[in-house]
Design a protein around this motif. Structure first.
Motif, PDB file in Angstrom:
ATOM      1  N   VAL A 144       0.851  -1.195   0.000  1.00  0.00           N
ATOM      2  CA  VAL A 144       0.000   0.000   0.000  1.00  0.00           C
ATOM      3  C   VAL A 144       0.885   1.244   0.000  1.00  0.00           C
ATOM      4  O   VAL A 144       1.836   1.342   0.784  1.00  0.00           O
ATOM      5  CB  VAL A 144      -0.930   0.020   1.234  1.00  0.00           C
ATOM      6  N   LEU A 145       0.559   2.178  -0.884  1.00  0.00           N
ATOM      7  CA  LEU A 145       1.259   3.455  -0.948  1.00  0.00           C
ATOM      8  C   LEU A 145       0.274   4.562  -0.570  1.00  0.00           C
ATOM      9  O   LEU A 145      -0.868   4.570  -1.038  1.00  0.00           O
ATOM     10  CB  LEU A 145       1.793   3.717  -2.353  1.00  0.00           C
ATOM     11  N   ASP A 146       0.741   5.477   0.280  1.00  0.00           N
ATOM     12  CA  ASP A 146      -0.103   6.597   0.690  1.00  0.00           C
ATOM     13  C   ASP A 146       0.815   7.684   1.243  1.00  0.00           C
ATOM     14  O   ASP A 146       1.798   7.366   1.928  1.00  0.00           O
ATOM     15  CB  ASP A 146      -1.109   6.151   1.760  1.00  0.00           C
ATOM     16  N   ASP A 147       0.504   8.923   0.968  1.00  0.00           N
ATOM     17  CA  ASP A 147       1.347  10.018   1.445  1.00  0.00           C
ATOM     18  C   ASP A 147       1.345  10.133   2.966  1.00  0.00           C
ATOM     19  O   ASP A 147       2.229  10.774   3.537  1.00  0.00           O
ATOM     20  CB  ASP A 147       0.940  11.336   0.797  1.00  0.00           C
ATOM     21  N   ALA A 148       0.412   9.509   3.644  1.00  0.00           N
ATOM     22  CA  ALA A 148       0.402   9.492   5.107  1.00  0.00           C
ATOM     23  C   ALA A 148       1.490   8.563   5.661  1.00  0.00           C
ATOM     24  O   ALA A 148       1.802   8.611   6.846  1.00  0.00           O
ATOM     25  CB  ALA A 148      -0.969   9.057   5.620  1.00  0.00           C
ATOM     26  N   ASP A 149       2.069   7.730   4.788  1.00  0.00           N
ATOM     27  CA  ASP A 149       3.131   6.801   5.175  1.00  0.00           C
ATOM     28  C   ASP A 149       4.442   7.301   4.557  1.00  0.00           C
ATOM     29  O   ASP A 149       4.661   7.133   3.353  1.00  0.00           O
ATOM     30  CB  ASP A 149       2.798   5.393   4.679  1.00  0.00           C
ATOM     31  N   GLU A 150       5.290   7.902   5.373  1.00  0.00           N
ATOM     32  CA  GLU A 150       6.529   8.495   4.868  1.00  0.00           C
ATOM     33  C   GLU A 150       7.421   7.482   4.156  1.00  0.00           C
ATOM     34  O   GLU A 150       8.177   7.840   3.258  1.00  0.00           O
ATOM     35  CB  GLU A 150       7.301   9.151   6.013  1.00  0.00           C
ATOM     36  N   GLU A 151       7.353   6.214   4.542  1.00  0.00           N
ATOM     37  CA  GLU A 151       8.195   5.184   3.926  1.00  0.00           C
ATOM     38  C   GLU A 151       7.621   4.659   2.611  1.00  0.00           C
ATOM     39  O   GLU A 151       8.341   4.037   1.829  1.00  0.00           O
ATOM     40  CB  GLU A 151       8.405   4.030   4.902  1.00  0.00           C
ATOM     41  N   HIS A 152       6.328   4.880   2.372  1.00  0.00           N
ATOM     42  CA  HIS A 152       5.671   4.386   1.164  1.00  0.00           C
ATOM     43  C   HIS A 152       4.756   5.457   0.560  1.00  0.00           C
ATOM     44  O   HIS A 152       3.544   5.267   0.447  1.00  0.00           O
ATOM     45  CB  HIS A 152       4.859   3.121   1.466  1.00  0.00           C
ATOM     46  N   PRO A 153       5.328   6.611   0.161  1.00  0.00           N
ATOM     47  CA  PRO A 153       4.483   7.671  -0.416  1.00  0.00           C
ATOM     48  C   PRO A 153       3.996   7.307  -1.819  1.00  0.00           C
ATOM     49  O   PRO A 153       4.568   6.434  -2.485  1.00  0.00           O
ATOM     50  CB  PRO A 153       5.434   8.870  -0.453  1.00  0.00           C
ATOM     51  N   LEU A 154       2.964   7.985  -2.253  1.00  0.00           N
ATOM     52  CA  LEU A 154       2.393   7.732  -3.584  1.00  0.00           C
ATOM     53  C   LEU A 154       3.434   7.870  -4.692  1.00  0.00           C
ATOM     54  O   LEU A 154       3.459   7.070  -5.627  1.00  0.00           O
ATOM     55  CB  LEU A 154       1.228   8.680  -3.853  1.00  0.00           C
ATOM     56  N   ALA A 155       4.282   8.870  -4.578  1.00  0.00           N
ATOM     57  CA  ALA A 155       5.276   9.140  -5.627  1.00  0.00           C
ATOM     58  C   ALA A 155       6.260   7.988  -5.828  1.00  0.00           C
ATOM     59  O   ALA A 155       6.914   7.907  -6.869  1.00  0.00           O
ATOM     60  CB  ALA A 155       6.038  10.422  -5.310  1.00  0.00           C
ATOM     61  N   SER A 156       6.331   7.069  -4.885  1.00  0.00           N
ATOM     62  CA  SER A 156       7.263   5.941  -5.019  1.00  0.00           C
ATOM     63  C   SER A 156       6.710   4.817  -5.899  1.00  0.00           C
ATOM     64  O   SER A 156       7.380   3.803  -6.102  1.00  0.00           O
ATOM     65  CB  SER A 156       7.615   5.378  -3.633  1.00  0.00           C
TER      66      SER A 156
END
Length: 165
Positions: A30-42
């Motif tokens: 899961v990618l989400d900007d609320a997760d600094e380790e897995h942001p959308l841009a990644s």
């Protein structure tokens, strides 16, 4: 081969998609900007042949924008259909759409890209659902209707048969 799915968005719809994907046997990130380790841009670092993506945002236009970004980068979009949903073999469901438990998509109907057909929603025969539509819980779209791009039909709403079709 292990099916890999990248879900963009961890809100309510993202968690719903996660649940369905897990039942369908996907290995999930899961990618989400609320997760600094897995942001959308990644998302681009996950581009590979064995990986599919689903844009899981409740905002219809935003969901479609992310679908375009994924495809422009060479990613493949998933289409998820819960095992308890009924989709007629004579219906079409486009990429990026999710059909939730108990939903019905009847014969001759076409579901566009990036649509949400929510719990128990009914799409009767020969309905056209354009891209980015959200049919909420237990709504009914009667036969031979057309639902416009990014429209939201609220829970329990009944869309009467159109006389213009």
């Amino acid at each position: 081969m292990n099916k890999k799915l990248i879900i963009l968005g961890s809100g309510g719809y993202g968690r719903t998609v996660y649940d369905i994907a897990e039942q369908l046997g996907y290995s999930i990130t899961v990618l989400d900007d609320a997760d600094e380790e897995h942001p959308l841009a990644s998302f681009a670092q996950y581009l590979e042949d064995a990986t599919e993506f689903i844009s899981a945002f409740g905002n219809n236009a935003f969901r479609l924008q992310w679908m375009e970004k994924i495809e422009e980068a060479g990613g493949k979009l998933a289409t998820l259909i819960h095992p308890t949903a009924y989709v007629s073999p004579k219906a079409q469901v486009s990429t990026g759409s999710v059909i939730l438990p108990g939903a019905i998509v009847n014969t001759g109907s076409r579901v566009g890209r990036g649509c949400i057909i929510n719990l128990g929603a009914t799409v009767d025969h020969d309905v056209i659902i354009e891209d980015g539509v959200h049919l909420c819980v237990r709504c009914i779209v009667k036969g031979e209707n057309r639902i416009s791009c990014c429209e939201k039909i609220e829970a329990g709403e009944i869309v009467e048969r159109a006389t213009r079709v």
